[in-house]
Design an enzyme around this catalytic site. Structure first.
Site, PDB file in Angstrom:
ATOM      1  N   SER A  13       0.818  -1.223   0.000  1.00 12.97           N
ATOM      2  CA  SER A  13       0.000   0.000   0.000  1.00 12.97           C
ATOM      3  C   SER A  13       0.845   1.263   0.000  1.00 12.97           C
ATOM      4  CB  SER A  13      -0.927   0.007   1.215  1.00 12.97           C
ATOM      5  OG  SER A  13      -0.164  -0.010   2.407  1.00 12.97           O
ATOM      6  N   ARG A  14       2.082   1.154   0.443  1.00 14.82           N
ATOM      7  CA  ARG A  14       2.928   2.365   0.505  1.00 14.82           C
ATOM      8  C   ARG A  14       4.399   1.975   0.346  1.00 14.82           C
ATOM      9  NH1 ARG A  14       2.188   2.221   6.730  1.00 14.82           N
ATOM     10  NH2 ARG A  14       4.259   1.528   7.382  1.00 14.82           N
ATOM     11  N   ASP A  62      -2.772  -9.994   7.858  1.00 17.03           N
ATOM     12  CA  ASP A  62      -1.521  -9.910   8.596  1.00 17.03           C
ATOM     13  C   ASP A  62      -0.608 -11.034   8.113  1.00 17.03           C
ATOM     14  OD1 ASP A  62       0.518 -10.023  10.433  1.00 17.03           O
ATOM     15  OD2 ASP A  62      -0.776 -10.109  12.203  1.00 17.03           O
ATOM     16  N   VAL A  63       0.506 -10.659   7.485  1.00 15.61           N
ATOM     17  CA  VAL A  63       1.384 -11.688   6.909  1.00 15.61           C
ATOM     18  C   VAL A  63       2.020 -12.588   7.969  1.00 15.61           C
ATOM     19  CG1 VAL A  63       1.956 -10.491   4.750  1.00 15.61           C
ATOM     20  CG2 VAL A  63       3.327 -10.046   6.804  1.00 15.61           C
ATOM     21  N   ASN A  89       7.392  -8.436   0.541  1.00 19.29           N
ATOM     22  CA  ASN A  89       7.944  -7.116   0.855  1.00 19.29           C
ATOM     23  C   ASN A  89       7.583  -6.612   2.252  1.00 19.29           C
ATOM     24  OD1 ASN A  89       8.796  -4.169   0.135  1.00 19.29           O
ATOM     25  ND2 ASN A  89       6.628  -4.027   0.687  1.00 19.29           N
ATOM     26  N   TYR A 154      16.193  -7.459  13.285  1.00 17.02           N
ATOM     27  CA  TYR A 154      15.970  -7.189  11.852  1.00 17.02           C
ATOM     28  C   TYR A 154      17.076  -7.832  10.990  1.00 17.02           C
ATOM     29  CZ  TYR A 154      14.901  -4.086   7.822  1.00 17.02           C
ATOM     30  OH  TYR A 154      14.572  -3.567   6.591  1.00 17.02           O
ATOM     31  N   ALA A 157      16.401 -11.512  10.808  1.00 13.95           N
ATOM     32  CA  ALA A 157      15.291 -11.827   9.896  1.00 13.95           C
ATOM     33  C   ALA A 157      15.728 -11.692   8.436  1.00 13.95           C
ATOM     34  CB  ALA A 157      14.107 -10.900  10.179  1.00 13.95           C
ATOM     35  N   LYS A 158      16.453 -10.634   8.139  1.00 16.61           N
ATOM     36  CA  LYS A 158      16.837 -10.396   6.739  1.00 16.61           C
ATOM     37  C   LYS A 158      17.914 -11.375   6.266  1.00 16.61           C
ATOM     38  CE  LYS A 158      13.980  -6.988   5.904  1.00 16.61           C
ATOM     39  NZ  LYS A 158      12.816  -7.205   5.046  1.00 16.61           N
ATOM     40  N   ILE A 187      16.455   3.649   1.906  1.00 17.82           N
ATOM     41  CA  ILE A 187      15.455   4.109   0.937  1.00 17.82           C
ATOM     42  C   ILE A 187      14.482   5.041   1.647  1.00 17.82           C
ATOM     43  CG2 ILE A 187      13.758   3.346  -0.786  1.00 17.82           C
ATOM     44  CD1 ILE A 187      16.606   2.145  -1.220  1.00 17.82           C
TER      45      ILE A 187
END
Ligand code: NAI
Length: 242
Positions: A13-14, A62-63, A89, A154, A157-158, A187
């Site tokens: 969505s964004r 909710d993924v 994403n 993070y 996870a990545k 980004i």
């Protein structure tokens, strides 16, 4: 009549996800954007996607909730009949130094950024196996390559996303399904709006933050334009990690 190709972009969505959805729509794919909360923003994105002359739809789920994901994928396949491109994403940050990181910060990030890729890719890869074609692009991060202070959750996870990309690319290649990852640097999105831009830019060889479109063009390249690339992690970071 040949069915149109279909893309699903989580967190579409964004930010980066929205930019990916737009590039895929411009390439002529029907696009379903998943999102977590903001119905109005998602609807606006859908209207923008429709101006490309494709079918566009929003799906709120909710993924990090396996049942919700499975129900949503079933609905998508019932309606669109196929899924050709999946962009995993959706993601969040809950930064903090590791010694002060509580269990909620840890689990929220692992669930939303890593377990989600399992929850979504698992049913989608079954659809792709039946089709004998498909392309998955996972959103990793340079944080998963070099590790980042204050982002143990993070970075973990990545880095996991990168491992998943490589393993899955080998498992699915014989079914004509490619799996790649993008590792964005810094980004300009809601996720990075509170970071100290000037001190970050100093370290970026291209001397600017990236735009969501910079990432989206790479996603479109891996998802749609390329044919013989799989298991790769492409950095889109202005030269930050070389
Ligand atoms: P953003 O915060 O602007 O957008 C995140 C999107 O994910 C939103 O659409 C949100 O609704 C969705 N989302 C969050 N939790 C969700 C959930 N549980 N279920 C469904 N959707 C959910 O973030 P941005 O910057 O566009 O990030 C997109 C991806 O790129 C993330 O995976 C992020 O980790 C990654 N990334 C971003 C970088 C940056 O500098 N902005 C750098 C490296 C990676």
């Amino acid at each position: 009549m040949q069915e149109n190709k279909v893309a699903l972009v989580t967190g579409g969505s964004r930010g980066i996800g929205k930019a990916c959805a737009i590039e895929l729509a411009k390439a002529g794919l029907d696009v379903i954007i998943n999102y977590a909360g903001n119905d109005e923003a998602a609807q606006k994105t859908v209207e923008e996607l429709k101006t490309c002359g494709i079918r566009a739809q929003k799906k709120k789920f909710d993924v990090s909730n396996r049942e919700a994901v499975e129900a949503a994928i079933k609905e998508i396949v019932d309606e669109f009949k196929r899924i050709d491109v999946l962009v995993n994403n959706a993601g969040i940050t809950r930064d903090g130094l590791f010694i002060r990181m509580n269990e909620t910060q840890w689990l929220d990030v692992i669930n939303t950024n890593l377990n989600s890729a399992y929850f979504v890719s698992n049913p989608v890869s079954k659809v792709m196996i039946k089709q004998r074609s498909g392309s998955i692009v996972n959103m990793a991060s340079i944080s998963g390559i070099y590790g980042n202070i204050g982002q143990a959750n993070y970075s973990t996870a990545k880095a996991g996303i990168i491992g998943l990309t490589k393993a899955l690319s080998k498992e699915l290649a014989s079914r004509n399904i490619r799996v790649n990852a993008i590792a964005p640097g810094f980004i300009q999105t809601d996720m990075t709006k509170d970071l100290p831009v000037d001190s970050i830019v100093e370290h970026i060889p291209l001397k600017r933050l990236g735009e969501p479109k910079d990432v989206a063009l790479a996603v479109k390249f891996l998802a749609v334009d390329s044919n013989y690339i799989t298991g790769q992690v492409l950095s889109v970071d202005g030269g930050l990690v070389i």
